[in-house]
Design a protein around this motif. Structure first.
Motif, short mmCIF file in Angstrom:
data_model
loop_
_atom_site.label_atom_id
_atom_site.label_comp_id
_atom_site.label_asym_id
_atom_site.label_seq_id
_atom_site.Cartn_x
_atom_site.Cartn_y
_atom_site.Cartn_z
N THR A 115 0.84 -1.19 0.00
CA THR A 115 0.00 0.00 0.00
C THR A 115 0.88 1.25 0.00
O THR A 115 1.82 1.34 0.79
N ARG A 116 0.59 2.19 -0.88
CA ARG A 116 1.37 3.43 -0.86
C ARG A 116 0.94 4.31 0.30
O ARG A 116 -0.25 4.43 0.59
N ASP A 124 -4.98 1.81 -3.90
CA ASP A 124 -4.40 1.20 -2.70
C ASP A 124 -3.35 2.15 -2.11
O ASP A 124 -2.15 2.01 -2.33
N ALA A 125 -3.85 3.16 -1.41
CA ALA A 125 -2.99 4.18 -0.82
C ALA A 125 -3.66 4.72 0.42
O ALA A 125 -4.89 4.64 0.56
N VAL A 126 -2.86 5.28 1.34
CA VAL A 126 -3.41 5.84 2.57
C VAL A 126 -2.62 7.09 2.93
O VAL A 126 -1.40 7.12 2.82
N ARG A 186 10.32 2.62 -0.28
CA ARG A 186 9.86 2.31 -1.63
C ARG A 186 8.38 2.53 -1.84
O ARG A 186 7.94 2.72 -2.97
N ASN A 187 7.56 2.44 -0.80
CA ASN A 187 6.12 2.61 -0.98
C ASN A 187 5.62 3.98 -0.50
O ASN A 187 4.43 4.16 -0.25
N PRO A 244 2.11 -0.02 6.18
CA PRO A 244 3.36 -0.70 5.83
C PRO A 244 4.39 0.31 5.32
O PRO A 244 4.03 1.29 4.66
N ILE A 245 5.65 0.06 5.64
CA ILE A 245 6.75 0.88 5.12
C ILE A 245 7.82 -0.08 4.59
O ILE A 245 8.39 -0.86 5.35
#
Lengths: 268, 268
Positions: free
Chosen positions: A8-9, A37-39, A61-62, B42-43
């Motif tokens: 998830t970004r 798919d991002a927050v 990376r995300n 997530p990271i």
């Protein structure tokens, strides 16, 4: 390990404080509606944390980038590897993109958001006479985009006239628009980009004759979004742009800059 | 500025990669059900980013801590200001709390999660004979909690017997449990904490006579959670604990450690 998955970004928004910021709620609703798919998450960080924050984001990376609000806009302009044209003139950024090589690129989108919102009402900026109240970062960003989109005459007023004069000096290199400190007799577009009209503050010092004769009246305030300036213009049958409208257009620009949706139409 | 607001609490989970990790989805569902204003994100961060990550988290007021998975558990144990007893023995952490003074406190909760899940089936750990397959971080953490909860005899087996011997040497200071390398003839509780039973891997090397005679059979794997070991025990009418059960109990411990919910019952 499933290598076909993408995390998830995550798009942080930094502030100090940050609890008052509506961006995470608004952006997450857009992501949900669009199936993205991002927050967006708030981060309440004092200035001393900015250096380390920038350093890890370069490697995450995300994290396609992050947003910022008061009081970090100027410090983060300095922390970027590159600042885009509007941010370079203003010395502030509100959106920082992390490119694939870890480079950080900043831009300030208040001007894009306000001018996109005004044009979305059918109002033509090219050739227009425009009056802006407020020579801070928002007013400056709006003025830059007014000039880039071909405004004929631009008046800027501020509680501190020296601040308006300083801004006009910086704007003189942007384009061919005729620039003045003060309030004009007539204008096609009247914009408040100052705190005037906030709870406990007097409304902006635009005479009724000016606003009554305008095509479009805009206000950058969001709390309240329905200011006295907006209410009077709406009652008079004029086109109106609220701070909420501006914020929606600005957010679309910011997400496009971060690669989170298709680029929006309109000039860069 | 609205000073009565508190920013949403943000709990990052670091990994490299991190896309395969179910924690954000599971935790956000719990937060949503409980009405907790918090979000787990997530990271995807390489090791070179850990130093800067730790530095900004120390200052981030709405980040109560963070979680980590492979390959950062050992590096982050070293980055903590203090590590709690289980993590100190193992040299790895999976949860890092940021205290109000910016100090970082780490702990490893795999052992708590597995032993809480086993006890939740009604199985008594105190006085039990226990067999564990896998002497890695998870097996070690489970062994520590088995000892702390009064297990009588503990056998640990591993594909690399030297690793099991090394773990037992470290465990000798924890409590009074009788410790052995290898697989026993009989056990009350049989636990797989190794990759054995994953897709493409042979099942753990427990003889059928051992598992058939047990009270409770547990497996830390979550992909699949219904391993051959679990399926056979379930078919035989034994109490079973899956990796999903363990993860749920572990997550409750982790959230309590981070101040995100009331402390769970049971020993620390």
């Amino acid at each position: 390990m499933k290598t076909d998955l993408t995390a998830t970004r995550v798009i942080p928004i930094l502030g100090d404080p940050v609890a008052q910021v509506a961006t995470p709620r608004l952006w997450n609703a857009v992501f949900s509606d669009a199936g993205t798919d991002a927050v967006c998450v708030p981060i309440d960080l004092p200035s001393q944390g900015l250096g380390a924050f920038v350093d890890w984001v370069r490697m995450a990376r995300n994290v396609p980038g992050f947003l910022t609000t008061i009081p970090h806009k100027a410090a983060l302009a300095g922390a970027c590897d590159r600042v885009e044209p509007d941010a370079r003139i203003l010395g502030v950024v509100n959106t920082i993109r992390r490119d694939a090589d870890g480079m950080l690129v900043g831009e300030m989108f208040d001007g894009f958001g306000m001018m996109d919102a005004i044009e979305a009402t059918g109002t033509v900026v090219s050739g227009a006479q425009i009056a802006i109240c407020g020579a801070g970062a928002a007013g400056g960003a709006i003025a830059i985009q007014a000039i880039r989109r071909g405004a004929k005459v631009l008046h800027i007023t501020d509680m501190a006239p020296a601040r308006a004069a300083d801004l006009i000096a910086r704007l003189s290199v942007v384009g061919q628009t005729e620039l003045h400190v003060g309030i004009p007799q007539v204008a096609d577009i009247v914009i408040n980009a100052s705190p005037a009209g906030s709870p406990g503050e007097a409304p902006p010092a635009f005479p009724a004759a000016l606003t009554d004769g305008a095509t479009c009246v805009a206000d950058a305030l969001t709390d309240p979004a329905e200011t006295a300036l907006i209410a009077a213009a709406r009652a008079g049958g004029l086109r109106v742009v609220t701070g909420t409208d501006m914020a929606a257009h600005q957010a679309a620009r910011m997400r496009a800059f971060l690669g989170l949706q298709e680029a929006v139409a309109g000039p860069r």
